[in-house]
Design an enzyme around this catalytic site. Structure first.
Site, PDB file in Angstrom:
ATOM      1  N   LYS A  36     -17.056 -10.703   4.847  1.00 24.93           N
ATOM      2  CA  LYS A  36     -18.091  -9.661   4.961  1.00 24.93           C
ATOM      3  C   LYS A  36     -19.315  -9.923   4.095  1.00 24.93           C
ATOM      4  O   LYS A  36     -20.414  -9.559   4.479  1.00 24.93           O
ATOM      5  CB  LYS A  36     -17.498  -8.288   4.673  1.00 24.93           C
ATOM      6  CG  LYS A  36     -17.012  -8.085   3.262  1.00 24.93           C
ATOM      7  CD  LYS A  36     -16.190  -6.799   3.180  1.00 24.93           C
ATOM      8  CE  LYS A  36     -15.751  -6.542   1.760  1.00 24.93           C
ATOM      9  NZ  LYS A  36     -14.590  -5.651   1.692  1.00 24.93           N
ATOM     10  N   ARG A 129      -8.746   4.994  -2.603  1.00 20.66           N
ATOM     11  CA  ARG A 129      -9.632   4.700  -1.477  1.00 20.66           C
ATOM     12  C   ARG A 129      -8.759   4.916  -0.235  1.00 20.66           C
ATOM     13  O   ARG A 129      -8.155   5.992  -0.127  1.00 20.66           O
ATOM     14  CB  ARG A 129     -10.267   3.312  -1.564  1.00 20.66           C
ATOM     15  CG  ARG A 129     -11.574   3.277  -0.732  1.00 20.66           C
ATOM     16  CD  ARG A 129     -12.338   1.969  -0.820  1.00 20.66           C
ATOM     17  NE  ARG A 129     -11.747   0.922   0.001  1.00 20.66           N
ATOM     18  CZ  ARG A 129     -12.311  -0.261   0.173  1.00 20.66           C
ATOM     19  NH1 ARG A 129     -13.476  -0.541  -0.398  1.00 20.66           N
ATOM     20  NH2 ARG A 129     -11.730  -1.183   0.917  1.00 20.66           N
TER      21      ARG A 129
HETATM   22  C1  LIG Z   1     -13.647  -6.330   0.924  1.00 24.06           C
HETATM   23  C2  LIG Z   1     -12.196  -6.175   1.058  1.00 24.06           C
HETATM   24  C3  LIG Z   1     -11.340  -7.160   0.542  1.00 24.06           C
HETATM   25  C4  LIG Z   1     -11.836  -8.357  -0.242  1.00 24.06           C
HETATM   26  O1  LIG Z   1     -12.197  -7.956  -1.536  1.00 24.06           O
HETATM   27  P1  LIG Z   1     -12.593  -9.012  -2.678  1.00 24.06           P
HETATM   28  O2  LIG Z   1     -12.586  -8.225  -3.922  1.00 24.06           O
HETATM   29  O3  LIG Z   1     -13.940  -9.540  -2.333  1.00 24.06           O
HETATM   30  O4  LIG Z   1     -11.552 -10.073  -2.666  1.00 24.06           O
HETATM   31  C5  LIG Z   1      -9.975  -7.001   0.750  1.00 24.06           C
HETATM   32  N1  LIG Z   1      -9.495  -5.927   1.404  1.00 24.06           N
HETATM   33  C6  LIG Z   1     -10.283  -4.947   1.900  1.00 24.06           C
HETATM   34  C7  LIG Z   1      -9.663  -3.789   2.610  1.00 24.06           C
HETATM   35  C8  LIG Z   1     -11.660  -5.043   1.740  1.00 24.06           C
HETATM   36  O5  LIG Z   1     -12.447  -4.069   2.220  1.00 24.06           O
END
Ligand SMILES: *Cc1c(COP(=O)(O)O)cnc(C)c1O
Length: 353
Positions: A36, A129
């Protein structure tokens, strides 16, 4: 080339991915690269696939559609919008879910389209969350395994995102034991127990990942080489996969304190100034419309970022040994937030090496 620009070194990204595949693979943990931050650009994600990643994950359906050209399954990270149920069934192999109403809609759409859609049930272990509250997870699983058209393939959690809760043997141990309980109680096999994001990596190094956790979803660890629970660098990874570049449009010696009555700046904030005398300041053609200015670090260690408005950035270059000129390009490292903003800005040219 156009500036500002963000340059991506795919070889370094491939290398970072392979380091993490090795490190986690030794403990039986698969890593899912999260795309992302670079808006799911397939040319970039390809480097992680080349390193051996077996799946890719993104929060947005738009990005997942772009990734279609890469022949690996795609995971949707953000809890699906009801309004996107059709698109999700058509484009996503596995989605992370927490709402019965949404899962039921996915079930109906999958049935209509003659497909089986895979689901990972998100469990909230306290970070507040997404996720079904951990005490309700086993019962919730029972409701969704009865639905046709979908298959519950795993459970997962997300920590250190809202509440800042750090993954440990206890909370991830709870996830693993809930997975176990669901398997036993309903006589099924959960192939995925997804133990979080880059903030779970510190447990990998300490060999403290509870038995049963077999997947991590990694964004920042791959793109910047950071573990995010304590903000440490991951040994052996590159921190300079991405380089931000902006051009100098003015270079002058000026006082370090403005002359006149001080009101508020272009963003309604009252600026404060330290009098350092006359300083040499470079104005760069890049600003808050291009990136998050407090998340950048000049590669020239003697340059100091002193401020920015929408499209100008001021850098104090008085202490730099390099003799900068108008037209020169300055280079910067970016943190995760700045990287996200730079990739999202249409004004920033993306250069893939
Ligand atoms: C963005 C995201 C991740 C990755 O997070 P990082 O801290 O960049 O490794 C993993 N799981 C979910 C649900 C996310 O939204």
């Amino acid at each position: 080339m156009h500036y500002p620009a963000i340059k991506v070194n795919r070889e370094k990204l491939r290398y970072n991915t392979s380091i993490l595949i090795d490190k986690c693979g030794r403990l039986g943990i698969e890593i899912i690269p999260v795309t992302k931050v670079y808006c799911g650009m397939p040319e970039i994600a390809e480097a992680s696939v080349k390193a051996g990643a077996k799946m890719l994950a993104d929060s947005r359906i738009e990005n997942i559609k772009k990734l279609k050209v890469l022949d690996v399954p795609k995971m949707l990270l953000r809890i699906p919008m009801l309004s996107q149920a059709d698109e999700i069934i058509e484009n996503v192999d596995i989605s992370l879910n927490s709402e019965y109403k949404t899962i039921k809609t996915l079930s109906e759409k999958a049935l209509q389209k003659g497909r089986i859609h895979k689901i990972v049930l998100m469990i909230d272990l306290g970070d507040l969350r997404e996720g079904v509250w951990y005490e309700d997870a086993v019962e919730f699983a029972d409701r969704i395994i009865k639905l046709p058209g979908i298959k519950l393939v795993g459970v997962g959690t997300n920590l250190t995102c809202y509440g800042g809760v750090i993954p440990n043997s206890e909370n991830l141990g709870l996830l693993a034991s809930l997975a176990n309980e669901i398997e036993k109680k309903y006589n099924l096999k959960l192939s995925i127990v997804s133990g979080g994001n880059s903030s779970s990596l510190h447990l990998v190094d300490k060999n403290k990942v509870p038995k049963g956790i077999n997947q991590l979803r990694l964004g920042e660890a791959i793109v910047l080489g950071n573990e995010t629970a304590y903000g440490e660098r991951i040994e052996g990874t590159y921190g300079d996969v991405f380089t931000y570049m902006a051009e100098i449009i003015e270079l002058k010696e000026k006082p370090s304190v403005p002359i006149g009555e001080i009101g508020v700046d272009a963003f309604g904030e009252k600026p404060v100034f330290t009098d350092r005398g006359i300083r040499k300041r470079a104005i760069l053609a890049s600003g808050r419309q291009d990136l998050k200015v407090d998340g950048i670090q000049p590669r020239d260690k003697n340059a100091i970022v002193i401020g920015a408005s929408s499209d100008h950035m001021i850098i104090d270059v008085s202490d730099c040994s390099r003799e900068y000129r108008v037209g020169d390009i300055m280079e910067f490292d970016l943190d995760y937030g700045a990287l996200l903003a730079a990739f999202t800005s249409e004004y920033v040219e993306k250069v893939i090496e």
